[in-house]
Design a protein around this motif. Structure first.
Motif, PDB file in Angstrom:
ATOM      1  N   ASP A 245      36.740  53.112  40.009  1.00 62.11           N
ATOM      2  CA  ASP A 245      36.695  52.460  41.316  1.00 62.11           C
ATOM      3  C   ASP A 245      36.784  50.930  41.245  1.00 62.11           C
ATOM      4  O   ASP A 245      36.702  50.265  42.264  1.00 62.11           O
ATOM      5  N   GLY A 246      36.948  50.374  40.041  1.00 61.93           N
ATOM      6  CA  GLY A 246      37.110  48.926  39.889  1.00 61.93           C
ATOM      7  C   GLY A 246      35.884  48.124  40.270  1.00 61.93           C
ATOM      8  O   GLY A 246      35.982  46.965  40.638  1.00 61.93           O
ATOM      9  N   LYS A 247      34.712  48.734  40.151  1.00 56.62           N
ATOM     10  CA  LYS A 247      33.467  48.070  40.547  1.00 56.62           C
ATOM     11  C   LYS A 247      32.868  47.307  39.372  1.00 56.62           C
ATOM     12  O   LYS A 247      32.835  47.795  38.247  1.00 56.62           O
ATOM     13  N   VAL A 248      32.395  46.100  39.650  1.00 58.13           N
ATOM     14  CA  VAL A 248      31.702  45.260  38.677  1.00 58.13           C
ATOM     15  C   VAL A 248      30.283  45.048  39.191  1.00 58.13           C
ATOM     16  O   VAL A 248      30.088  44.420  40.229  1.00 58.13           O
ATOM     17  N   SER A 249      29.294  45.601  38.481  1.00 53.77           N
ATOM     18  CA  SER A 249      27.895  45.410  38.872  1.00 53.77           C
ATOM     19  C   SER A 249      27.391  44.116  38.255  1.00 53.77           C
ATOM     20  O   SER A 249      27.456  43.939  37.040  1.00 53.77           O
ATOM     21  N   LEU A 250      26.902  43.218  39.106  1.00 56.88           N
ATOM     22  CA  LEU A 250      26.465  41.896  38.657  1.00 56.88           C
ATOM     23  C   LEU A 250      25.016  41.657  39.046  1.00 56.88           C
ATOM     24  O   LEU A 250      24.582  42.039  40.136  1.00 56.88           O
ATOM     25  N   LYS A 251      24.291  41.019  38.142  1.00 59.58           N
ATOM     26  CA  LYS A 251      22.956  40.525  38.464  1.00 59.58           C
ATOM     27  C   LYS A 251      22.860  39.104  37.940  1.00 59.58           C
ATOM     28  O   LYS A 251      23.144  38.838  36.778  1.00 59.58           O
TER      29      LYS A 251
ATOM     30  N   GLY B 205      42.512  37.819  39.618  1.00 59.69           N
ATOM     31  CA  GLY B 205      41.894  36.504  39.558  1.00 59.69           C
ATOM     32  C   GLY B 205      40.381  36.517  39.551  1.00 59.69           C
ATOM     33  O   GLY B 205      39.743  35.483  39.721  1.00 59.69           O
ATOM     34  N   PHE B 206      39.772  37.705  39.355  1.00 57.59           N
ATOM     35  CA  PHE B 206      38.311  37.792  39.329  1.00 57.59           C
ATOM     36  C   PHE B 206      37.765  36.838  38.263  1.00 57.59           C
ATOM     37  O   PHE B 206      38.261  36.801  37.137  1.00 57.59           O
ATOM     38  N   PRO B 207      36.745  36.037  38.584  1.00 60.10           N
ATOM     39  CA  PRO B 207      36.269  34.982  37.671  1.00 60.10           C
ATOM     40  C   PRO B 207      35.360  35.483  36.536  1.00 60.10           C
ATOM     41  O   PRO B 207      34.229  35.035  36.375  1.00 60.10           O
ATOM     42  N   PHE B 208      35.888  36.402  35.691  1.00 64.13           N
ATOM     43  CA  PHE B 208      35.093  36.951  34.586  1.00 64.13           C
ATOM     44  C   PHE B 208      34.529  35.861  33.681  1.00 64.13           C
ATOM     45  O   PHE B 208      33.358  35.868  33.343  1.00 64.13           O
ATOM     46  N   GLN B 209      35.395  34.940  33.263  1.00 66.26           N
ATOM     47  CA  GLN B 209      34.966  33.914  32.306  1.00 66.26           C
ATOM     48  C   GLN B 209      33.872  33.034  32.895  1.00 66.26           C
ATOM     49  O   GLN B 209      32.869  32.755  32.241  1.00 66.26           O
ATOM     50  N   LYS B 210      34.047  32.618  34.138  1.00 63.88           N
ATOM     51  CA  LYS B 210      33.032  31.786  34.792  1.00 63.88           C
ATOM     52  C   LYS B 210      31.693  32.518  34.845  1.00 63.88           C
ATOM     53  O   LYS B 210      30.645  31.956  34.562  1.00 63.88           O
ATOM     54  N   ILE B 211      31.735  33.801  35.201  1.00 62.24           N
ATOM     55  CA  ILE B 211      30.508  34.593  35.314  1.00 62.24           C
ATOM     56  C   ILE B 211      29.857  34.793  33.941  1.00 62.24           C
ATOM     57  O   ILE B 211      28.653  34.632  33.791  1.00 62.24           O
TER      58      ILE B 211
ATOM     59  N   GLU C 213      33.434  29.848  45.218  1.00 61.79           N
ATOM     60  CA  GLU C 213      34.561  30.787  45.171  1.00 61.79           C
ATOM     61  C   GLU C 213      34.085  32.168  45.626  1.00 61.79           C
ATOM     62  O   GLU C 213      33.228  32.776  44.996  1.00 61.79           O
ATOM     63  N   GLN C 214      34.659  32.643  46.724  1.00 64.20           N
ATOM     64  CA  GLN C 214      34.239  33.935  47.274  1.00 64.20           C
ATOM     65  C   GLN C 214      34.822  35.086  46.475  1.00 64.20           C
ATOM     66  O   GLN C 214      35.975  35.058  46.073  1.00 64.20           O
ATOM     67  N   ILE C 215      33.983  36.096  46.214  1.00 69.56           N
ATOM     68  CA  ILE C 215      34.450  37.311  45.551  1.00 69.56           C
ATOM     69  C   ILE C 215      34.360  38.461  46.549  1.00 69.56           C
ATOM     70  O   ILE C 215      33.632  38.393  47.530  1.00 69.56           O
TER      71      ILE C 215
ATOM     72  N   LYS D  14      36.813  44.312  41.109  1.00 70.06           N
ATOM     73  CA  LYS D  14      37.656  43.591  40.154  1.00 70.06           C
ATOM     74  C   LYS D  14      39.032  43.378  40.783  1.00 70.06           C
ATOM     75  O   LYS D  14      39.909  44.207  40.697  1.00 70.06           O
ATOM     76  N   THR D  15      39.166  42.266  41.447  1.00 69.58           N
ATOM     77  CA  THR D  15      40.411  41.908  42.111  1.00 69.58           C
ATOM     78  C   THR D  15      41.218  40.985  41.208  1.00 69.58           C
ATOM     79  O   THR D  15      40.666  40.416  40.253  1.00 69.58           O
TER      80      THR D  15
END
Length: 115
Positions: free
Chosen positions: A100-106, A59-65, A16-18, A56-57
């Motif tokens: 800015d709706g940014k989600v920093s992920l590692k 349908g962003f897959p928060f739960q999956k992440i 799933e592309q983010i 953070k669009t």
């Protein structure tokens, strides 16, 4: 003749592309070396990882992440190379910024391979 070395990147989480803001980091080596004295060094294994700033669009897959423990994360670079992180899970805090709706992920994982 010019050669493309950078540009738009794509990130997929289990296919799933983010949407990302551009910054993607992946390691080029699997070890870290440190010189003990000239000509002698020690070597430590490094965790395979992908760091990225996403948006953070809807349908962003928060739960999956947040809950995923065996994901496949793929980073596709504009030069045609890809880094595939398998057995992946999110590390550090997952938070979104309101301005800015940014989600920093590692993500770290069992193995990371360049293709």
């Amino acid at each position: 003749m010019g050669q493309k070395v950078a540009g738009t990147c794509y990130i997929k989480i289990d296919g799933e592309q983010i949407v990302i803001t551009g910054g993607v980091e992946c390691p080029l080596s699997k070890v870290k070396r440190e010189t003990i004295m000239p000509g002698y060094f020690k070597e430590e294994d490094l965790a395979a990882f992908i760091s990225v700033d996403a948006l953070k669009t809807p349908g962003f897959p928060f739960q999956k992440i947040a809950e995923g423990q065996d994901m496949t994360i793929t980073a596709e670079f504009k030069d045609g190379s890809s880094y595939v992180l398998s057995g992946a899970y999110a590390v550090d805090e997952i938070k979104v910024t309101g301005d800015d709706g940014k989600v920093s992920l590692k993500f770290e994982g069992v193995s990371g391979d360049w293709q």
